[in-house]
Design a protein around this motif. Sequence first.
Motif, short mmCIF file in Angstrom:
data_model
loop_
_atom_site.label_atom_id
_atom_site.label_comp_id
_atom_site.label_asym_id
_atom_site.label_seq_id
_atom_site.Cartn_x
_atom_site.Cartn_y
_atom_site.Cartn_z
N ILE A 77 0.83 -1.21 0.00
CA ILE A 77 0.00 0.00 0.00
C ILE A 77 0.86 1.26 0.00
N PHE A 78 1.95 1.26 0.75
CA PHE A 78 2.75 2.47 0.91
C PHE A 78 3.99 2.48 0.02
N SER A 79 4.22 1.43 -0.72
CA SER A 79 5.40 1.35 -1.57
C SER A 79 5.29 2.34 -2.72
N GLY A 80 6.35 3.08 -2.95
CA GLY A 80 6.39 4.01 -4.07
C GLY A 80 5.69 5.33 -3.83
N VAL A 81 5.16 5.55 -2.62
CA VAL A 81 4.53 6.84 -2.32
C VAL A 81 5.62 7.90 -2.23
N ASP A 82 5.50 8.92 -3.04
CA ASP A 82 6.56 9.92 -3.16
C ASP A 82 6.77 10.69 -1.86
N GLY A 83 8.01 10.68 -1.38
CA GLY A 83 8.37 11.49 -0.22
C GLY A 83 7.86 10.98 1.10
N LEU A 84 7.47 9.71 1.20
CA LEU A 84 6.89 9.21 2.44
C LEU A 84 7.96 8.89 3.49
N ASN A 85 9.14 8.44 3.06
CA ASN A 85 10.16 7.97 4.00
C ASN A 85 11.32 8.95 4.10
N TYR A 86 12.03 8.88 5.21
CA TYR A 86 13.21 9.70 5.43
C TYR A 86 14.45 8.99 4.88
N GLY A 87 15.28 9.74 4.17
CA GLY A 87 16.53 9.19 3.68
C GLY A 87 16.32 8.01 2.76
N THR A 88 17.07 6.95 3.01
CA THR A 88 17.01 5.76 2.17
C THR A 88 16.15 4.66 2.77
N ARG A 89 15.41 4.98 3.81
CA ARG A 89 14.58 3.96 4.45
C ARG A 89 13.49 3.49 3.50
N LEU A 90 13.15 2.22 3.60
CA LEU A 90 12.19 1.62 2.68
C LEU A 90 10.77 1.58 3.23
N ALA A 91 10.62 1.85 4.52
CA ALA A 91 9.29 1.82 5.14
C ALA A 91 9.23 2.88 6.24
N PRO A 92 8.04 3.43 6.48
CA PRO A 92 7.91 4.38 7.60
C PRO A 92 8.06 3.66 8.93
N ASN A 93 8.44 4.40 9.96
CA ASN A 93 8.67 3.78 11.26
C ASN A 93 8.31 4.75 12.37
N PHE A 94 8.30 4.26 13.59
CA PHE A 94 7.97 5.08 14.76
C PHE A 94 8.70 4.52 15.97
N VAL A 95 8.63 5.28 17.07
CA VAL A 95 9.28 4.88 18.32
C VAL A 95 8.30 5.06 19.47
N ILE A 96 8.20 4.05 20.31
CA ILE A 96 7.44 4.17 21.56
C ILE A 96 8.44 4.44 22.68
N LYS A 97 8.29 5.58 23.32
CA LYS A 97 9.26 5.96 24.36
C LYS A 97 8.74 5.61 25.75
N SER A 98 9.66 5.16 26.59
CA SER A 98 9.29 4.80 27.95
C SER A 98 8.92 6.03 28.77
N GLU A 99 9.54 7.17 28.45
CA GLU A 99 9.24 8.44 29.10
C GLU A 99 9.08 9.50 28.02
N ILE A 100 8.17 10.43 28.24
CA ILE A 100 8.06 11.55 27.32
C ILE A 100 9.21 12.51 27.63
N ASP A 101 10.29 12.37 26.90
CA ASP A 101 11.44 13.25 27.12
C ASP A 101 11.27 14.58 26.40
N HIS A 102 10.64 14.56 25.22
CA HIS A 102 10.26 15.80 24.56
C HIS A 102 9.14 15.51 23.55
N MET A 103 8.34 16.53 23.26
CA MET A 103 7.19 16.36 22.40
C MET A 103 6.91 17.66 21.65
N LEU A 104 6.09 17.54 20.60
CA LEU A 104 5.64 18.69 19.83
C LEU A 104 4.17 18.96 20.14
N HIS A 105 3.79 20.24 20.13
CA HIS A 105 2.38 20.56 20.35
C HIS A 105 2.04 21.87 19.64
N GLY A 106 0.78 22.01 19.26
CA GLY A 106 0.35 23.24 18.61
C GLY A 106 -1.11 23.18 18.23
#
Length: 656
Positions: free
Chosen positions: A104-133
């Motif tokens: 489904i997501f293969s070949g979607v223009d500009g979806l991934n950072y750098g040379t990565r082949l799939a999008p990814n995420f991180v679950i953090k044990s502590e909220i060390d920093h976050m974005l809000h707006g």
Amino acid sequence: MMPVSPLPLLIAGPMLRHCDRDNFTLWFVASKPMESLTLTLSCLLNDEGEEQVLFNEGLDAKQLDCIKLGNQAYQYMIHLSEPELLPINVQVNYFLEDIQQGAIFSGVDGLNYGTRLAPNFVIKSEIDHMLHGSCRNAHHHSGDALVAADCQLEGDISTQARPALLMLSGDQVYVDNVAGPMLYAIGEVIKLLGLPHEQFNDAQIHNSDAISYHPAAMYQRHKNLLPKTNYPAKTALGSWYRNHPIFTSSQAENHLVSLGEIIAFYLLTWSPELWERIDIPKDVVGLSAVNTNRWQHEWTHILEFKAGLKQVRRLMAHLPTYMIFDDHDVTDDWNLTAKWEQAAYGHAFSKRIIGNALIAYALFQGIGNAPDKFKAEITPKLKAFLNQPNDFTHDELSHDELIDNLLQFNHWHYNLNTSPKIVVLDTRTQRWRSESNLAKPSGLMDWEALMEFQHELVGQEKVIIISAAPMFGVKLIETIQRTATIFGGSLLVDAENWMAHPGTANTLLSIFQHRKTPEQFVILSGDVHYSFAYDIRIRFRKGGPKIYQITCSGIKNQFPEKLLPIFDRVNGWLYGHFSPLNFFTKRKRMSIRGRRPNGARSQRLFNKSGIGMVSFAPNGAPTKIAVLHADMSETLFERPSSDKHGARSTTREADD
């Protein structure tokens, strides 16, 4: 005219929603229905590239909801929930495949950072920093700070540098303030995707098919489409209320009304694909000279907005994103007074307009925040209504019944099982209505909602509160709003703040002063279109909770540039740290000290669109409060000028 090319499979998303140790939630919209989806989650075990597969299964009906938005638009919400589903502090890749459509997501223009082949995420044990707006207005002249957030993430995508989450605290869309070129694009998307049509009651048109999207028809809805009210107001401004539009936005000329319009608006707000199939003319005929000039200015800003959408999509594909509504997600001044509610919900057409915005909010924002809250009573009703095989001319009774169910739903608020715990407040649908005068502003939360809020704080040492409007605002502006309310102009000045209603104000302050509350409160807010930060303590008490009010607004919006410095200066004169006027306010037991943007001696309010960045110490106190602007510059809110032993400042501090 731009040649029409076939629609791609993916027309919006992917967007990460509720993701933690036990949950994975993913939202996207496809142009075709898919019969068999398989999800793979994996993580890297070491630098050599060895992977561990965490999940690799076909999705069943409990894990996947598909809602038909249009003949060529299908919304998918994937939600996995099981104990310790995901590892912490490692990058998790996600990959989705359909048995017929392939990746489904293969070949979607500009979806991934750098040379990565799939999008990814991180679950953090502590909220060390976050974005809000908050407050992202597509045609505002300022830049889009979400694009800047993506650029910053692209610069360092490591686990340590990545924010724990993105919190959007209101006005993700402006349903009541739509640019002419955007409305033209909405009309094109309705045709392109076969979005739903509907019948109207008590309206000047009988159905949504009668709506014209020709440029000559723009900027007229406040005059010939939006419903009006004749209820009197017994005040000096009573005549203003008579025969005035129920929808009180000062820029309601293109206020959206139909469900199809609002669905198209959301897709255009988050999707770059649809824009590539729309050709918006810059030069149009049929408008007045004033509106022609307005169209051309909006056309320029819409093109700038469109140019950043690939980056906004990439950001939301890599950060768990949470949202809560404010008024413009539905309409300006939504539920501001009980009198407004009487007029709005007492008219069939205005109730339909509000209800359509709430349906779209549930689809595009609400469900992803806390899927389990919606699965029992809301998601099945949305699916039953929108999946009807009747060419989208829906039964009126079922449409109105769905709206009634959403208006009665009281679980829009939610909590996140993070560290610190995040408590997201609904300040729109649980109002404390004025007992003395129905035209006075309602409290942002009623007694029952505030007691539930207090219950969520019990046993917590540190907490992050998400409130669309600042709990501790600028005292001068609140005084102006209160004065306008006395003369009946609460709707004119958007007179809704936590201190406007005595019951809400006193209950809220009592919660903060209770001796069993957490030691660290961080309140994140938006709404006001400028940014500021306060350090708050309880007067006449040793120890006690430490409270931080951090407001960042807007992501793509700003306060009138010439007016805010005046408010900032006068507020400092009247309600400075040592002003006796502070002891005549509801917050007299609170000592509130304003942080200085970039070290400015006499400034506390900062007026430039941006996205908030907050870093936290292990005890939950903020270690860095900053705003990242669209031009990649940063504004740092420095601590008040007192040492850590409590020495008094010699500079003026904002306080009330």
